[in-house]
Design a protein around this motif. Structure first.
Motif, PDB file in Angstrom:
ATOM      1  N   LYS B 128       0.801  -1.221   0.000  1.00 50.75           N
ATOM      2  CA  LYS B 128       0.000   0.000   0.000  1.00 50.75           C
ATOM      3  C   LYS B 128       0.833   1.270   0.000  1.00 50.75           C
ATOM      4  CE  LYS B 128      -3.598  -2.367   2.620  1.00 50.75           C
ATOM      5  NZ  LYS B 128      -3.984  -2.751   3.973  1.00 50.75           N
ATOM      6  N   GLU B 536      -9.990  -7.396   3.867  1.00 56.99           N
ATOM      7  CA  GLU B 536      -9.572  -6.812   2.588  1.00 56.99           C
ATOM      8  C   GLU B 536      -9.904  -7.704   1.396  1.00 56.99           C
ATOM      9  OE1 GLU B 536      -6.393  -3.978   2.323  1.00 56.99           O
ATOM     10  OE2 GLU B 536      -5.486  -4.925   4.067  1.00 56.99           O
TER      11      GLU B 536
ATOM     12  N   TRP C  20     -10.325  -0.684   6.532  1.00 57.60           N
ATOM     13  CA  TRP C  20      -9.978  -1.109   5.174  1.00 57.60           C
ATOM     14  C   TRP C  20     -11.165  -1.860   4.585  1.00 57.60           C
ATOM     15  CZ3 TRP C  20      -5.879   1.055   3.174  1.00 57.60           C
ATOM     16  CH2 TRP C  20      -4.768   1.340   3.960  1.00 57.60           C
ATOM     17  N   THR C  21     -11.336  -1.705   3.286  1.00 53.76           N
ATOM     18  CA  THR C  21     -12.426  -2.436   2.633  1.00 53.76           C
ATOM     19  C   THR C  21     -11.836  -3.500   1.725  1.00 53.76           C
ATOM     20  OG1 THR C  21     -12.407  -0.719   0.954  1.00 53.76           O
ATOM     21  CG2 THR C  21     -14.064  -0.543   2.695  1.00 53.76           C
ATOM     22  N   GLU C  22     -12.693  -4.365   1.224  1.00 49.29           N
ATOM     23  CA  GLU C  22     -12.163  -5.464   0.411  1.00 49.29           C
ATOM     24  C   GLU C  22     -11.577  -4.932  -0.889  1.00 49.29           C
ATOM     25  OE1 GLU C  22     -15.378  -8.147  -0.001  1.00 49.29           O
ATOM     26  OE2 GLU C  22     -16.550  -6.834  -1.286  1.00 49.29           O
ATOM     27  N   GLN C  23     -10.505  -5.591  -1.308  1.00 48.34           N
ATOM     28  CA  GLN C  23      -9.791  -5.102  -2.488  1.00 48.34           C
ATOM     29  C   GLN C  23     -10.518  -5.480  -3.774  1.00 48.34           C
ATOM     30  OE1 GLN C  23      -5.671  -6.222  -2.181  1.00 48.34           O
ATOM     31  NE2 GLN C  23      -5.428  -5.256  -0.189  1.00 48.34           N
ATOM     32  N   ARG C 193      -7.805  -5.800  -8.138  1.00 41.75           N
ATOM     33  CA  ARG C 193      -8.371  -4.633  -7.473  1.00 41.75           C
ATOM     34  C   ARG C 193      -8.684  -3.546  -8.496  1.00 41.75           C
ATOM     35  NH1 ARG C 193      -5.220  -0.488  -5.292  1.00 41.75           N
ATOM     36  NH2 ARG C 193      -6.217   0.870  -3.767  1.00 41.75           N
TER      37      ARG C 193
END
Lengths: 100, 996, 417
Positions: B128, B536, C20-23, C193
């Motif tokens: 990231k 994630e 964080w959200t899902e990629q 993503r």
């Protein structure tokens, strides 16, 4: 390392003695010059690449030197049978029956 | 005695002290200790630092699954290895151990700042960031990340040890010499069956070594073990200890790595350090037992926090108390026994904290009897202590609510999250795993191999269960091999059966998002990292593993996989089998490269083929070059000569008087039989029918795709006998190709093929005086153009030796190739050498051979052709028998692109500035174009040529044969060279020099 | 979806990484798509990404029988280079390297492209000739690649054994400085993503069982474990499994699938600064950013889908590594694994249209597919979007096996990819 049964020596021996020689029963035409480009392409390059039972050739390179045919499951790498070059293609369903 | 050594316990010999150093400090252990047990005996738990956060760590296990206590081990110069598990490395006198991944010291490690900033280093953080500014990645970020890589330092000297490898064939191979393996071996060792029992530990026994309290068939466990091992030996069972089954390969081939010297103080001379066994077994019994699971809670990684079963092993096997005031934290009955054993050995067990609300009353009674407080229905929410655990924080859990914490002072925490079967080798077979809801674990399913699982790796628990299951499975494999066998039933007392529950990370009253609750110790993967990965979008265990690096440390997930799966499946709200288990890969434990390489080192890495004349060349100062597996004399420099000077002299000698060359490496195949000529017609491009007896012809071999594969001179020594020569590198390929066509396409042809490469020594004599030298030595023929013209062959006697004599030339000079039975090669060479002195005979090597043939435009297959060149491209249409109905390659060379205009064709090149071109240099028509340039060919061969008076070159050039006399350009880095396209024949195009 | 940068990382660190959200979402198939890509490896996901980002085609599904990135994308030794001999290959792989250099920024996902240089060792005169041919051709094609003497090789890669007495002495080497490695999983994840962000559906654990065709012969869609999905165009990018899928559309391919093995050592502190390839002894090695030595092996001799390889091949590979780098003899192998590589007769890819209207194929990368990922995906998307090949992939036709217009890097150089 696979164990391979040579149908000429009638012995099961380690793969180190053998060389793989590609798909079996790929026929080279009697008169290649009569073949069109597509047919010759098929002969040279097109292969089943079967996922599962695969008819293929091996050579007992460090043994009797003979080429022979085999049916091997390419998913498990288990040999269903081996047979001499020139013998008819064995029937798959009967081979599979033998495998439980 | 060391502070934590318990007298009367363990199997180590405290009467035999062994001294060693750790980070330079001297310690004394006992014979039979591992580095870990010896350090623990001194109260040293801190043995390493973790990978990412540099957290202080001590051993969490007692065996090969250890992820924390990794050390560097050294025995003098050249003998250093990083990442050695202190729990596996046996003590030897003088062993130098060092801790890893720390600076400046293990106690004060600057890298531990990462631990303080741990929230930044969450799972996958590096994906990231570090992207801006772009050029910082290469210059700043990446070097920084890379500098942090790795645990130990790599060895930096050549390894003085050697390694062995062996084959082993047996009826039954049993992996694991614990109770189930021992019982299986005993049951299978019937009726002459060859049984091999292997174990990775220094001694056989497995869990029996940690459970001396049990009695088996009335004997104390260790007595039973000793007598059973004797009985097995008497029954012919081969027992191999310090031997790890590293991988399970096709059709019951198992790789075993046996460690032979690392535990020895004095290594007998010539002992290999390790030996790799390639075992082929009729049946395999996998009796690898089960691995204990850690519990996942904040601070579960402090030195002193350890698996309960391992603490039991340190006590019972090594006589070491890992703590004097331990707390036991468990979800499984087995840890209670660890508490009892430690208490009985003098430890003051502070408490048994069990996550379960209820346990069997017998356990409570036993605890009470020893005065141990049991706390049921409790969780652990933290530990404290910087370099060693000093207390644990536990809380009652009621109906899911975590109550008020209390702190228990301690010097060790012994934890158990239950056990998981060790199915690594089974998994190598591509065996399926079946999820067992009751045991909350994977159990073995189906495998394509002849293999059974015995004992705890199948689920049963306890010594009796393992013994009985092992006996049953041992009998079963014997039966599968056609022997009648039966497994006995064992009577075991003081067995410790039990059960437990499986938990994910432990409940806590603190923020779980801040908990450092480790799942993969070495890689510092915490439960929250796993949950972050799921958040994630990582939904398969394979993604979770790769995103977090859980299970990718040197223990390969032995400690972490199942806990990781349970937590990931909880986060996903899916059953474990739906999330999947990552595949176990070989080797079972990290295995030395040296053991894999075995004998294949240095000169033995690959065979070096030498001709019979090689020794003469060596004695006479030849410089050699490798050609395939052969080493060939490259040139014979005289005092003060460089390669160019030597080659120039050798070339002149051949052109002016006489040279001799060892051509023995040329491939030779004898084609014999009534259909030999038909076979040759079909195989080679040339026609053979009209080749007369005693005559030779240059033969060209193509593949069925129409490209040149090989070439060589072929002589007809009989109506049905051809002596075929091939290139040095192509001999085996050509032979295989011939056999292929003969056996499978044309089985009707009555032909026999024999490789005779090594049957003959071949000496080439070339030069104006070649016939003069040879004539007196040859019986049966006069060496005149009439009696034995160029391209003739004959079986005769040369210098009294039976010979096949060929009059051929690869130089353009009068040439002969004398073949004599291989062992006579050097004798003939020396005779010719002696006889040739009058003509100033000169030995030449491959380089001169290359120059001379290039001057005549003879190609080298593989140098002037490259697998994309047809006979026509090479200017050898004359070698193609166009009227033959078929030959290998005929149809192929008629394909559209192979007959198209503008193919690259072989030509000669002479540079305008008389400079030597570089082989491989590219050719353009237009020297002034910008990059990328349109390349039209390349230089295939380039040499200085005295005979021509300037350097020559061969090249493949687009449409080259129609461009004679045109100028092409060769752009080099510093300048562009102009060259003129010429014929490929630079010397004596009329072949007048071939005449005697 | 959260944009990745140091600031968001810091912000999330402070809030316990809860936000964080899902990629990428785990999509279920719709009934119809403009384009279905079979195979969610780097190549397939990349093609979807470029279809969406460069051609505005977002009604796209990428379907895989397993998890995305679970095939060769996640099983290779991550070597990236472009010093190929032929113009066609050099252009394709150099196009890929151009894209590699900006890929992290393009995807907002750090794929850790490590430009550490790739040194190919010459062990005999034939190697020297062959590598020099490459170097000259590369120079005139604008691809970096230069010759190093034996001593320069040793300076560039200190663990190298350059003793003249070695069984395979080092006679020099070809160095491409722009070559390197990348983090393989991140490539699949970054493309996934990026594609998902633009509306592409990524459908995992849904095997395509057949390609269905319309009566006029054109592509109709795919049969899957979750039923039929209609599609205007179908693009197959399924590596070793491509033959089987394409046969259901009546397209035969000159492919064979072989097991390929690779291995890593235990992690050690930085010791190995570059990528080294030695074709003569079959040794390919680099050091990962975790510290593991990453070592590539050859293929076993027989075709297989088993993903199990033999022990002898691994023994040979390790022997080759310790021959060239004797100091690694006491290092330990941590794990070895197998992949399935699809190999064409000329060892170059097939990348373009097929005889079936609306059906496209990207396969045959052999052991060299990872390095091509962005380049191949980029021109594959172009081909799918425009129904004609990009000039870079135009030579990589299926037709060449009929005409003989092969791109035979291996035959030309005896160099493994």
């Amino acid at each position: 390392m696979l164990l391979i049964h040579c149908p000429y020596c009638d012995e099961t021996l380690p793969e180190a003695e053998f060389t793989y020689a590609g798909q079996a029963h790929v026929v080279r035409a009697q008169d290649p010059s009569s073949q069109d480009d597509g047919q010759w392409e098929d002969f040279l390059f097109m292969r089943e690449n079967a996922r599962g039972p695969h008819y293929e050739r091996w050579r007992h390179f460090h043994g009797c030197g003979r080429f022979f045919n085999a049916v091997r499951d390419t998913v498990s790498d288990k040999f269903l049978t081996t047979y001499k070059a020139g013998d008819a293609r064995p029937d798959l369903s009967s081979l599979l029956e033998g495998q439980e | 005695m060391s502070q934590y050594r318990v007298s009367g316990r363990g199997r180590v010999d405290t009467g035999k002290p062994v001294s060693f150093t750790f980070d330079g400090k001297r310690y004394t252990g006992a014979a039979g200790d591992t580095v870990a047990s010896a350090l623990l005996a001194h109260g040293v738990h801190l043995m390493g630092r973790s990978f990412k956060y540099h957290r202080p760590r001590g051993p969490v296990a007692a065996g090969s699954e250890e992820p924390n206590a990794l050390i560097g081990t050294r025995r003098g110069p050249g003998r250093f290895e990083p990442n050695t598990r202190a729990t596996v490395q046996e003590l030897r006198e003088g062993l130098e151990a060092t801790s890893q991944n720390k600076y400046p010291s293990l106690k004060w490690d600057i890298g531990a700042v990462n631990d303080a900033a741990y929230m930044l280093f969450s799972a996958g953080f590096y994906y990231k960031t570090f992207m801006w500014p772009k050029n910082f990645w290469h210059k700043v970020y990446e070097p920084f990340i890379r500098a942090a890589a790795g645990l130990g330092v790599a060895p930096c000297e050549e390894d003085p040890d050697h390694y062995a490898s062996r084959y082993l064939h047996c009826d039954v191979l049993i992996v694991g010499a614990g109770p189930s393996g021992l019982a299986a071996a005993r049951a299978a060792a019937v009726d002459g069956l060859k049984v091999v029992l292997v174990d990775e530990n220094a001694e056989a026994g497995g869990t029996l070594l940690s459970e001396p309290q049990a009695t088996i068939d009335g004997q104390p466990a260790w007595d039973w073990l000793a007598s059973e091992l004797e009985a097995l030996k008497a029954a012919g069972v081969k027992i191999m200890t310090r031997t790890t089954a590293i991988g399970y390969y096709h059709q019951n081939m198992i790789g075993l790595c046996e460690r032979l010297t690392d535990h020895l103080t004095d290594v007998p001379a010539d002992t290999p350090r390790e030996r790799m066994w390639r075992v082929r077994a009729g049946q395999v019994v996998l009796a690898q037992g089960a691995l204990e699971k850690p519990l996942v809670f904040h601070g579960n990684d402090r030195p002193g926090v350890m698996l309960a079963g391992s603490a039991q092993t340190f006590l019972n096997r090594y006589g070491v108390l890992v703590g004097k005031r331990p707390v036991v934290l468990t979800s499984h009955d087995s840890a209670w026994y660890a508490a009892f054993d430690l208490a009985d050995a003098g430890a003051k067990v502070q408490a048994i904290v069990d996550l379960r609300d209820h346990v069997h009353v017998d356990l409570l009674t036993e605890a009470q009897r020893r005065g141990i407080t049991a706390k049921l229905g409790y969780t652990a929410s933290a530990t404290s202590g910087r370099l060693r655990v000093s207390s644990i924080r536990v809380n009652p859990v009621k109906g899911g609510d975590v109550g008020t914490a209390e702190r228990i002072e301690c010097d060790a925490v012994l934890m158990s999250g239950g056990w998981t079967p060790s199915l690594h080798l089974f998994s190598h077979t591509k065996g399926t795993l079946a999820w067992d809801d009751d045991l909350t674990t994977f159990l073995p399913g189906k495998t394509p191999e002849d293999c059974v699982i015995a004992g705890a790796s199948r689920g049963p628990w306890g010594i009796a269960a393992a013994l009985n299951d092992g006996a049953e499975k041992g009998a079963a494999v014997a039966a599968a091999l056609g022997k009648s066998a039966s497994g006995k039933t064992f009577a075991v007392e003081a067995d410790r059966t039990g059960s437990g529950i499986t938990v994910k990370e432990l409940p806590t009253d603190r923020s779980p998002g801040k908990a450092k609750a480790f799942v993969d110790y070495q890689n510092d993967v915490t439960a929250k990292d796993l949950r972050l990965a799921v958040r994630e979008g990582m939904r398969s265990i394979e993604h979770v593993k790769r995103y977090t690096t859980n299970g990718m440390a040197t223990d390969q997930g032995k400690m972490s996989n199942i806990n990781g799966l349970n937590i990931a499946s909880d986060a996903l709200g899916k059953a474990q089998p739906k999330v999947g288990l990552t595949t176990f890969r070989p080797p079972y434990t990290p295995t030395s490269f040296g053991a894999f390489a075995g004998y294949h080192r240095g000169e033995h890495f690959e065979v070096t083929r030498k001709t019979q004349i090689d020794s003469w060349a060596e004695e006479n100062g030849a410089v050699f070059e490798p050609v395939g597996q052969w080493r060939r004399a490259w040139y014979f420099p005289q005092a003060g000569e460089d390669m160019d000077a030597a080659v120039g002299r050798e070339c002149r000698a051949v052109r002016e008087t006489l040279g001799m060359f060892d051509a023995s490496t040329l491939g030779k195949i004898e084609v014999v039989g009534p259909d030999a000529v038909e076979f040759m017609n079909r195989m080679y491009t040339n026609p053979w029918t009209k080749l007369a007896l005693g005559r030779c012809r240059y033969g060209l071999l193509c593949g069925d795709d129409g490209y040149i594969r090989d070439d060589g001179v072929i002589g007809r020594l009989g109506q049905d006998l051809f002596h075929v020569t091939t290139t040095t590198g192509g001999a085996a390929r050509v032979m295989n190709m011939m056999e292929d066509y003969l056996q499978t396409e044309w089985p009707d042809l009555n032909v026999w093929l024999t490789s005779t490469t090594e049957q003959w020594s071949t000496i080439a004599l070339n030069g104006p005086n070649a016939a003069k030298l040879l004539a007196p030595l040859v019986e049966g023929i006069e060496l005149t153009d009439e009696a034995f013209p160029h391209m003739s062959c004959l079986e005769c006697t040369v210098a009294g030796m039976p010979a096949r004599l060929f009059r051929v030339s690869f130089t353009g000079e009068i040439g002969f190739e004398v073949n004599v039975p291989a062992p006579m090669g050097r004798k003939l060479w020396e005779k010719l050498w002696e006889a040739g002195q009058q003509y100033g005979i000169t030995a030449y090597g491959t380089e001169t051979m290359h120059v001379l043939r290039a001057e005549k435009g003879y190609i080298i297959v593989g140098q002037d052709t490259d697998g994309t060149v047809t006979p026509y491209d090479a200017g050898m249409g004359w070698a193609v028998g166009k009227s033959k109905p078929d030959f290998v390659g005929k149809r192929g060379m008629a394909r559209p692109d192979l007959v198209a205009e503008g193919r690259k064709q072989l030509v000669g090149l002479l540079t305008e500035d008389r400079s030597k071109l570089e082989e491989g240099a590219q050719i353009v028509f237009d020297a002034d174009q910008p990059v990328p340039m349109k390349m039209v060919g390349h230089v295939t061969s380039a040499y200085h040529s005295d005979a021509v008076g300037q350097p020559i070159a061969l090249a493949l050039v687009e449409g080259g044969q129609g461009r004679m006399g045109e100028t092409v350009h060769i752009p080099m880095p510093d300048r562009t060279i102009a060259a003129t396209i010429t014929s490929t024949v630079f010397v004596d195009p009329e072949n007048t020099r071939l005449k005697i | 979806m959260t944009r990745f940068n140091a600031f968001t990382l810091l912000k999330n660190a402070v809030t316990g990484h809860k936000n964080w959200t899902e990629q990428w979402p785990d999509s279920q198939p719709k009934s119809e798509y403009d384009v279905i890509i079979v195979g969610a490896g780097g190549h397939g996901l990349g093609a979807a990404y470029y279809l969406a980002s460069q051609h505005g085609i977002t009604n796209v599904a990428v379907i895989d029988k397993g998890w995305l990135g679970g095939g060769n994308t996640g099983r290779n030794t991550t070597i990236i280079r472009s010093n190929y001999l032929y113009d066609e290959s050099a252009r394709l792989f150099d196009h890929a390297v151009d894209l590699w250099e900006g890929l992290s920024q393009e995807l907002n996902y750090n794929v850790m492209y490590s430009r550490r240089g790739c040194l190919m060792l010459a062990h005999n005169v034939h190697d020297v000739q062959s590598f020099k041919r490459h170097i000259h051709a590369n120079r005139l094609n604008g691809v970096d690649n230069r010759w190093l003497t034996t001593e320069e090789c040793k300076d560039y890669c200190p663990p190298l054994n350059v003793s003249p007495n070695a069984r395979y002495p080092v006679m020099g080497g070809a160095l491409q400085e722009r070559a390197g490695t990348a983090r393989h999983d991140a490539v699949a994840w970054g493309y996934a993503r990026g594609a998902a962000m633009r509306g592409v559906d990524i459908i995992q654990n849904c095997a395509v069982t057949a390609i269905r065709r319309n009566p006029d012969g054109s592509v109709a869609g795919v049969e899957t474990e979750k039923g039929f999905i209609k599609a205007k165009k179908v693009a197959v990018s399924a590596a070793g499994h491509t033959s089987v899928v394409m046969q259901t559309a009546g397209v035969r391919l000159p492919l064979e699938s072989y097991p390929l093995q690779a291995l890593v050592s235990e992690p050690v502190k930085p010791i190995f600064p570059c990528v080294v390839m030695s074709n003569a002894v079959h040794a390919y090695i680099s050091q990962s950013d975790k510290g593991e030595l990453v070592i590539g092996s050859g293929t076993d001799q027989y075709t297989s889908y088993s993903q199990r390889g033999g022990l002898p091949l691994i023994e040979h590979t390790v022997a080759a590594i310790t021959e060239v780098f004797p100091i690694f003899n006491r290092m330990r192998m941590l794990r070895k694994w197998g992949g399935i590589v699809d190999v064409t007769p000329d060892r170059s890819a097939i990348l373009g249209k097929t005889p079936v209207e609306g059906l496209y194929v990207n396969c045959g990368w052999g052991t060299g597919g990872f390095k091509a990922t962005p380049g191949a995906a980029h021109v594959f998307a172009w081909t799918i979007a425009k129904n004609e090949p990009h000039p870079i992939n135009a030579p990589f036709t299926l037709d060449r096996f009929r005409t003989g217009r092969l791109i035979d890097e291996a035959a030309a150089a005896a160099v493994a990819h």
